[in-house]
Design a protein around this motif. Sequence first.
Motif, PDB file in Angstrom:
ATOM      1  N   LEU A  49      -5.292  25.881  74.170  1.00  0.00           N
ATOM      2  CA  LEU A  49      -5.344  26.863  75.250  1.00  0.00           C
ATOM      3  C   LEU A  49      -5.581  26.211  76.608  1.00  0.00           C
ATOM      4  O   LEU A  49      -4.998  26.587  77.612  1.00  0.00           O
ATOM      5  N   ALA A  50      -6.450  25.219  76.649  1.00  0.00           N
ATOM      6  CA  ALA A  50      -6.751  24.525  77.903  1.00  0.00           C
ATOM      7  C   ALA A  50      -5.516  23.793  78.429  1.00  0.00           C
ATOM      8  O   ALA A  50      -5.246  23.791  79.629  1.00  0.00           O
ATOM      9  N   ASN A  51      -4.758  23.172  77.533  1.00  0.00           N
ATOM     10  CA  ASN A  51      -3.541  22.452  77.945  1.00  0.00           C
ATOM     11  C   ASN A  51      -2.437  23.410  78.343  1.00  0.00           C
ATOM     12  O   ASN A  51      -1.634  23.100  79.223  1.00  0.00           O
TER      13      ASN A  51
ATOM     14  N   GLU B 132      -9.917  22.699  68.239  1.00  0.00           N
ATOM     15  CA  GLU B 132      -8.516  22.340  68.478  1.00  0.00           C
ATOM     16  C   GLU B 132      -7.761  23.499  69.120  1.00  0.00           C
ATOM     17  O   GLU B 132      -6.918  23.285  69.993  1.00  0.00           O
ATOM     18  N   ASP B 133      -8.069  24.726  68.729  1.00  0.00           N
ATOM     19  CA  ASP B 133      -7.437  25.893  69.343  1.00  0.00           C
ATOM     20  C   ASP B 133      -7.809  25.993  70.822  1.00  0.00           C
ATOM     21  O   ASP B 133      -6.970  26.345  71.656  1.00  0.00           O
ATOM     22  N   LEU B 134      -9.053  25.695  71.140  1.00  0.00           N
ATOM     23  CA  LEU B 134      -9.466  25.730  72.555  1.00  0.00           C
ATOM     24  C   LEU B 134      -8.770  24.659  73.365  1.00  0.00           C
ATOM     25  O   LEU B 134      -8.399  24.879  74.526  1.00  0.00           O
ATOM     26  N   ALA B 135      -8.548  23.486  72.766  1.00  0.00           N
ATOM     27  CA  ALA B 135      -7.839  22.415  73.470  1.00  0.00           C
ATOM     28  C   ALA B 135      -6.394  22.820  73.745  1.00  0.00           C
ATOM     29  O   ALA B 135      -5.857  22.546  74.819  1.00  0.00           O
TER      30      ALA B 135
ATOM     31  N   ALA C 204      -2.828  26.316  79.794  1.00  0.00           N
ATOM     32  CA  ALA C 204      -3.167  26.990  81.048  1.00  0.00           C
ATOM     33  C   ALA C 204      -2.810  26.141  82.246  1.00  0.00           C
ATOM     34  O   ALA C 204      -2.705  26.637  83.361  1.00  0.00           O
TER      35      ALA C 204
ATOM     36  N   ASP D 116     -19.254  31.089  69.150  1.00  0.00           N
ATOM     37  CA  ASP D 116     -19.229  31.639  70.497  1.00  0.00           C
ATOM     38  C   ASP D 116     -20.516  32.426  70.748  1.00  0.00           C
ATOM     39  O   ASP D 116     -21.463  32.360  69.969  1.00  0.00           O
TER      40      ASP D 116
END
Length: 69
Positions: free
Chosen positions: A64-66, A59-62, A68, A50
């Motif tokens: 979170l994106a799903n 994978e953690d960001l994916a 939201a 970051d």
Amino acid sequence: MGFSRLFRSRWAALFWSAGIVWTAYDVANDAPEPAATNATSGNTVEQSTDAVGATFNMEDLAILANAAG
């Protein structure tokens, strides 16, 4: 402690400035680790980081994106 009282004494100013230098060294000494290398092929393994240099998992960001929406 007021700054006008601080600089009346050379020793107080010296200890204050030593604290500032110590803090700066402590912050600057926390340099990021060099990138890991693959031992068999010698290729550099790219890690996602970051803005402050901390690594994260895509994978953690994916997830979170799903979540939201």
